[in-house]
Write an enzyme that holds these catalytic residues in place. Sequence first.
Site, PDB file in Angstrom:
ATOM      1  N   ASP A 682       0.827  -1.198   0.000  1.00 35.87           N
ATOM      2  CA  ASP A 682       0.000   0.000   0.000  1.00 35.87           C
ATOM      3  C   ASP A 682       0.867   1.257   0.000  1.00 35.87           C
ATOM      4  O   ASP A 682       0.591   2.224  -0.708  1.00 35.87           O
ATOM      5  CB  ASP A 682      -0.914  -0.015   1.228  1.00 35.87           C
ATOM      6  CG  ASP A 682      -1.907   1.120   1.231  1.00 35.87           C
ATOM      7  OD1 ASP A 682      -2.745   1.178   0.316  1.00 35.87           O
ATOM      8  OD2 ASP A 682      -1.842   1.963   2.153  1.00 35.87           O
ATOM      9  N   LYS A 686       1.289   4.424  -2.860  1.00 31.22           N
ATOM     10  CA  LYS A 686       1.192   5.843  -2.504  1.00 31.22           C
ATOM     11  C   LYS A 686       2.462   6.593  -2.896  1.00 31.22           C
ATOM     12  O   LYS A 686       2.406   7.740  -3.357  1.00 31.22           O
ATOM     13  CB  LYS A 686       0.920   5.980  -1.008  1.00 31.22           C
ATOM     14  CG  LYS A 686      -0.450   5.472  -0.586  1.00 31.22           C
ATOM     15  CD  LYS A 686      -0.654   5.561   0.915  1.00 31.22           C
ATOM     16  CE  LYS A 686      -2.039   5.062   1.326  1.00 31.22           C
ATOM     17  NZ  LYS A 686      -2.253   5.140   2.784  1.00 31.22           N
TER      18      LYS A 686
END
Length: 817
Positions: A682, A686
Amino acid sequence: MQVLKFGGTSVANAQNISKVVDIVSKAAENDRTILVCSAISKCTDKLIKIGHLASSGDSDYVGLIDELQERHHKIILELLPIEKQAELTEVCDLHFDSLRSICQGVFLLRELSPASLDAIASFGELWSTKIITAKLASIGLATKWIDSRDIIKTTEQNGRNVVDTRLTFGRIRRVLENNPITQVFIAPGYIASDVQGRITTLGRGGSDYSASLFAAACEARALEIWTDVPGMMTANPKTVPSARTIRNISYKAALELSHFGAKVIYPPTIRPAVAVGIPIYVKDTFHPEDSGTLIEKNPPRSKDQLIGISNSDDIALLSLEGSGMVGIPGFSSRLFETLSRNGINIILITQASSVHTMCIAVSEKDAEKAKEAADRCFAYEISTGELNPLKVEKGFSIVCLVGDDVLNQSGATGRMLATLGKHSIRVRATAQGSSERNVSVIVRSQDASDAIYHIHNEFFDKSPVKDIHLFIAGFGVVGRALVELIHKNSDKIVARTGKKIHVCGLSNSRKFVVNMAGLDLSDPMALLDEGASSADEAYFRRLAEISLENSVFVDCTGSSDIAYKYLNLFKRGYSVVACNKITFSAPYSQYAHLKETALANGVSLKYETTVGAALPILESISRSVNSGDEILKVEAVLSGTLNYIFSNYAGGEGGTFAEVVKRAQDAGYTEPDPRLDLSGRDVLRKLLILSREAGVPLEEKDVRINPVLGPEFFTGKVDEFYAKLAENEENFAASYRAAAEKGLRQRFVASLIKTEEGYKAEMGIQNVGPEHPLFNLCGTDNAAIIKTDFYPSPLVIQGAGAGARQTASGVLNDIIL
């Protein structure tokens, strides 16, 4: 003298007729009045159907007559005093007996002549006006019912009933002169008779025509047409909810607007009143206090002389093309004469400046007849190849912008065409009327409503409030939180931003629901449960059919393939707001293509929440880069889960590493399988997104990753994973102690740093000291430290970087700003 005309919906039942009586009685206090009425709603259509059933030998016509009789009996019983009911019921029943006799003859002969059909269709106005006359008399008004069949006289011309105005006007004047004390004259609309006394009818808009004839004959001070709409409108309110009533309009503009489809008045029917300059009011029976529309010769001049939009549907285009047309006079006149001889009305004409092609618009019902006639006319030229056979295209509509002196309205035509182009509405042909009162475009019928809506927004929507139309995909925790925020804060959003948000579409993996006027958000889950199936991309096909101003598609899904749908949405005029990280961390070429396509279509693409929920991390980076600044360094904690774990783990004090991870899972901070968070996947997404926002075309392979856990932790079941964490507790504790002994704390940091060789990106555990902004970062908070060329002292952005409400609020800000 004044003339009031009421249409079928105005006299549809006893309740409505009571409203008519109130209006007429008040009007009669000021002036003598002629009242002209239509048949009750749908009555004439039913009478015509009765005639055709009878002529076809279908005895069902008898039941339809009975239904009409029951409707009129019901009105009499509900409207009149009991002592008046029997007498009037008998009068109406005599007319029903006559109707049955005529229909019985038609049924036996199996023949419906025009005269018989006129006789059958004439009864509706007789019944309605007899009832209204009795009601007006019962409240004490001096009334007189006059038989329009004895007064309005027609002659036959080319198979049509044409009013003999000289004879008709003389008869109207005599009736008025012979009844000087009568307050209210009641006359049936629509019906007349010829010089032999045979019943005739006046066709479409016949009751308006009757009223116009009465008004012209007595030189009335006003003609009032009472209907079920507020007046003439800037557009059809069913198509454009923000359409408004036109207060004042000239005769010529009103006729132009009506010619191209406005249904309130039918141009030929008001010509007698227009010819003598009688003001015409169009008013709403159900809101009599409203001012309505005043149609007059010289209305007050307004600053903006654009008046309204109308349309004509069921249009066919006829194209005449060929080299034989160039430089040869007479082709146009031959075509026009041919169509005229065959009774075909030309609605619109446009011709190329090269004179090589000509396009005319006619009603679809006349298209084939027009082609046959034209091909016969130009048979020789077609045989020699000088002309092509007439080409017929169906399924079009004409959309017309009407105004006084519209051609001198600066840029009106350009604005109209630019608006249609902006919303991907293809224009097949354009024309400007010689009257200088309209600009017309021909579009596909399926695009007509969208064209009217967008043209109206461009020229007539003066509201300071901007409507935003949302179409949301994904109704999980973020989607639900977003809908709840909009529902609870709609008024506040309008007050603070001047923007009104309408959630017009909503979908989950199973169902979708769309309402272009806006969904009722009090129970959105119930709406979805009753919605249509989302299978086979049905939701996106539906969105492709919609073209609303300021439409925004909101992606609250975690879908990996939805990005390809963005492209089609951009082309249809949708902006996109997304919280879907997968889309923007895909290969850079896909990311760049999305950005380029949005820009090329003049729409926006926003995805602030893909990195820090509501934290303005991407906005800060983007604003710096857009202003010519350069990003020198970004250090960020981008996982609330990992920050919770590392800010709570103390080398075994207060719990082992495995126990801290389990507490995070139990608190809902991790995915059901916490390895998804600990993998750093994750954070990688980002980092890619924020780097790209900084102008760095980063791919996954360009990021140096120092993982929290080795590959051996990512096999087996979750229970086995926790056992491995426990087995490696000493390693976790040792790493913690090594940092703590130096006064440092562990944080999982993603960074983008400019070096002499270019940008370097990496992510992993870093030990930070008390002077570092990330040292005191606790719990599930995220933070970003941004250093730029213009601002060497770093900007620090810190706060909750996850959570449904936080993400939803960030999405909402992307929508509004």
